[in-house]
Design an enzyme around this catalytic site. Structure first.
Site, PDB file in Angstrom:
ATOM      1  N   HIS B 217      34.148 -34.084  -1.575  1.00 55.34           N
ATOM      2  CA  HIS B 217      34.167 -32.885  -2.399  1.00 55.34           C
ATOM      3  C   HIS B 217      34.965 -33.069  -3.686  1.00 55.34           C
ATOM      4  CE1 HIS B 217      32.165 -29.693   0.152  1.00 55.34           C
ATOM      5  NE2 HIS B 217      31.941 -30.839   0.746  1.00 55.34           N
ATOM      6  N   SER B 221      28.425 -35.437  -4.350  1.00 62.30           N
ATOM      7  CA  SER B 221      27.490 -36.330  -3.681  1.00 62.30           C
ATOM      8  C   SER B 221      26.760 -37.218  -4.682  1.00 62.30           C
ATOM      9  CB  SER B 221      26.444 -35.524  -2.914  1.00 62.30           C
ATOM     10  OG  SER B 221      27.050 -34.784  -1.891  1.00 62.30           O
ATOM     11  N   LYS B 245      17.938 -26.637   3.927  1.00 66.81           N
ATOM     12  CA  LYS B 245      17.312 -27.946   4.102  1.00 66.81           C
ATOM     13  C   LYS B 245      17.932 -28.689   5.290  1.00 66.81           C
ATOM     14  CE  LYS B 245      15.448 -31.743   1.457  1.00 66.81           C
ATOM     15  NZ  LYS B 245      14.942 -32.145   0.151  1.00 66.81           N
ATOM     16  N   ASP B 246      19.272 -28.579   5.442  1.00 69.89           N
ATOM     17  CA  ASP B 246      19.923 -29.225   6.582  1.00 69.89           C
ATOM     18  C   ASP B 246      19.461 -28.622   7.905  1.00 69.89           C
ATOM     19  OD1 ASP B 246      21.297 -30.983   5.024  1.00 69.89           O
ATOM     20  OD2 ASP B 246      23.247 -29.995   5.170  1.00 69.89           O
ATOM     21  N   GLU B 289      25.717 -51.699  25.061  1.00 64.57           N
ATOM     22  CA  GLU B 289      24.805 -50.633  24.673  1.00 64.57           C
ATOM     23  C   GLU B 289      24.039 -51.044  23.416  1.00 64.57           C
ATOM     24  OE1 GLU B 289      24.272 -48.698  27.200  1.00 64.57           O
ATOM     25  OE2 GLU B 289      24.882 -46.801  26.321  1.00 64.57           O
TER      26      GLU B 289
END
Lengths: 257, 423
Positions: B217, B221, B245-246, B289
């Site tokens: 922040h 971005s 959108k998320d 894994e």
């Protein structure tokens, strides 16, 4: 951007390989016949009559050597047995309990809340009675073997005489589907009618193997029916919600694009 | 900042009262409401939020599992099966937690891929990126210790193999391993401390995630074009645009997650881990894994134990200096025609490593692993530094709102109607 699109395909492929790799990792070279079971697929469910017969096979054939210590007799209610039937089954074994008020351990008939009684008190006793081999606990056996129910079914019908040139170690048996093909367990289900079914079903070898596989799969995953039924509802709900979310997103973004 | 009550702009008297004393509402409004976000994100920019959701799911399910789990070698395996059978919806908790780990890694790998492709690690986001690598390392440690807890065969032997790596340290290696184990083999003290640390580390991750987001922040971005927003015409407020959108991405994430949990809960696990741990019986193939397989492949690609350990840790440590290894000033690979194929091969190599990591250490897998490992490092240490000097990037668009249009098409409506501001 075509290169970008191919990268996107790469990411997808990455997910696919990731999903496939552990199964590949265990490296079982022998291919298993794909047996159809009622519990396969998105809407899979247990065939209760078959699982009940399978319990009978376990009790009369397997339980002489194999424990199922994670199950309690009360769990059999889930297969459709009545409370009285379960109590009757539990009462056939003697369970060590105590100490009582005098500080003594006492034997009493089993109750529905007891765990399945193990055939041997400990691993050493099991090995001593089985030519040095330890019959594995069967509580989660279909989850504990690559191939699950398919493997179990194949293994139980996979016994034969060794092919020419194969020398078996002493006390070992030939099995097509066992890793290394030499298994310490003699063929457990060998002849039709070995178990006498009460419901009139023909006790063929294949029927008994199918039934006991059904029973052991239920024992390993008693939540399977509830899980799959819930999954269908969850995925349908999410798909609708996803459609709504996408519509909302389109509407919100309409003035930007 | 001046001392005194914050001048809240909220109308609701209760919110206003709190906000004046603790401006948390103002902060959320600023950081997640009006926060100016590049308008051109694609769906790859969902994955940061998805990673946070994964972390929250893991912590929520984990806390309830911990209420029913017993960290004692003789009881651990059965206590996990008791969760599956006798705890209300215990099977759902456990399968969500086990598959949640896989979902977390899938999401984070895509998040890292997006970062590398669009050059998000470059200035001014170097520290943001490095904090991300710290999170990734903490995740790996947490996942590794979590996999030990069910105390199955793979738990035990995986723990034995991985902790033994430290014995490669010269002189003090053996002592370190004994210290890690709390004894002379993986045993009850090991299980107990792994359980304790497995519970602790997610909170450390949460702390670093906070720093990661705080750093984000400050810089804002990156975006698919890799150029800085030049003014309000290049950004949209985070809410409602990116919350909407998320949400779409989140639901797709949940659908994939649900399919795994409800229909294929054990497909990403190992059958061997349903066999209780037995120090006397070694499984034929000890495999970690799936999300560790690329690094496991690098470890095994080196014939020397210490060398393998150094390369394995180096393969992640190298990311810390990536912002300075990549000398190109252009962020997004959309404008780097030469870097793009080299990066595609790197991605392919990573997938190949993942594949061979799950295979037995024999030919041809060993050779394949060596070639892929060599390319992994070559890409970072040689190719990226050189490309920055040799490559002629494509012309960058003037701004986000006015991208370079193929064939010189018309400008998007409204792009010029808003006043330009200095960034």
């Amino acid at each position: 951007m075509s290169a970008f699109r191919s990268l996107r395909a790469l990411v997808l492929g990455f997910g696919l390989i990731a999903g496939a790799s552990p199964a590949l990792a265990a490296g079982e070279a022998i291919s298993l016949p794909d047996t159809r079971f009622s519990f396969d697929g998105l809407f899979g469910h247990f065939d209760r009559a078959s699982a009940q017969r399978g319990f009978q096979v376990y009790k009369e054939v397997c339980s002489g050597c194999h424990s199922m210590h994670l199950l309690s007799y009360r769990n059999l209610r889930q297969l459709g047995l009545s409370e009285a039937e379960v109590a009757g089954i539990a009462a056939t074994v003697q369970v060590m309990d105590g100490p009582n008020d005098e500080g003594q351990m006492v034997e009493r008939p089993g109750r529905a809340s007891d765990r399945f009684k193990s055939p041997f008190p400990n691993e050493q006793a099991a090995r001593a009675a089985n030519n040095g081999a330890h019959p594995p606990d069967l509580s989660v056996i279909t989850k504990a073997r690559e191939g699950g129910a398919d493997y179990l079914h194949a293994l139980l019908v996979g016994y034969s005489d060794p092919p020419p040139g194969v020398q078996l170690a002493e006390g070992m048996y030939y099995n097509k589907y066992y890793a290394g093909h030499q298994i310490a367990m003699p063929a457990p289900i060998t002849s039709d009618g070995q178990v006498e079914y009460h419901d009139g079903t023909q006790a063929t070898v294949d029927q008994m193997v199918t039934d006991v596989t059904q029973f052991l799969t239920w024992a390993a995953e008693p939540e399977l029916e509830e899980r799959k039924a819930m999954g269908v509802k969850v995925v349908i709900f999410l798909t609708i919600l996803g459609g709504l979310a996408y519509a909302v997103k389109r509407k919100i973004w309409a003035d930007v694009h | 900042m001046a001392i005194g009550l914050h001048k809240s702009e909220f109308k609701n008297p209760v919110i206003r009262w709190v906000d004046a004393r603790l401006p948390i509402f103002t902060m959320v409004q600023k950081e997640y409401g009006t926060f100016p976000t590049p308008r051109n994100f694609n769906y790859f920019w969902n994955f940061g939020a998805l990673a946070l959701v994964s972390l929250v799911i893991m912590m929520a399910t984990g806390i309830f599992l911990a209420m029913n789990y017993t960290a004692q070698t003789g009881l651990a395996f059965d206590s996990v099966e008791r969760i599956m059978r006798d705890v209300n919806y215990g099977w759902l908790l456990r399968y969500a937690h086990a598959n949640g780990a896989s979902m977390f890694f899938i999401v984070v790998y895509i998040h890292i891929f997006r970062n590398l492709y669009y050059g998000s690690y470059k200035a001014p986001r170097e520290l943001l990126f490095m904090l991300g690598v710290v999170i990734f390392l903490l995740m790996m440690a947490t996942a590794f210790m979590g996999y030990v807890l069910p105390w199955g065969q793979m738990s035990f032997w995986g723990a034995t193999v991985i902790t033994n790596l430290f014995s490669a340290v010269p002189l003090v290696g053996e002592s370190i391993v004994t210290w890690l184990w709390g004894g002379f083999s993986v045993d009850n003290p090991t299980l107990n401390r792994f359980y304790s640390l497995h519970y602790l580390m997610p909170f450390l991750i949460l702390g670093v995630v906070f720093l990661h987001v705080a750093t984000l922040h400050i810089t804002g971005s990156n975006n698919p074009l890799g150029i800085d927003p030049k003014g309000p015409q290049d950004t949209v407020p985070f809410h409602p645009y990116y919350t909407a959108k998320d949400s779409v991405g989140l639901i797709v994430y949940f659908i994939v997650f649900a399919v795994l949990v409800f229909f294929y809960p054990n497909i990403l696990g190992h059958a061997d881990n349903y066999i209780p741990a037995n120090p006397l019986v070694t499984p034929p193939h000890i495999v970690p894994e799936w999300y560790f397989l690329p690094f496991y492949a690098i470890l095994r690609a080196v014939p020397d134990k210490l060398g393998g350990v150094v390369l394995m840790f180096g393969s992640i440590a190298i990311l810390f200096v990536l912002p300075w290894l990549d000398t190109s000033p252009v962020r997004s690979m959309r404008f780097r025609p030469l870097a793009r194929p080299f990066f595609a091969v790197w991605c392919l190599g990573f997938i190949v490593l993942l594949y061979v990591g799950g295979k037995p250490a024999e030919e041809p897998y060993v050779t394949i692993a060596r070639v892929a490992t060599a390319y992994y490092f070559l890409y970072f240490l040689v190719i990226l530094p050189l490309l920055g000097r040799l490559e002629r990037p494509l012309p960058l668009p003037e701004s986000i709102a006015r991208p370079v249009l193929r064939g010189g098409g018309p400008m998007p409506a409204g792009a010029m109607s808003k006043p330009m501001e200095k960034a």
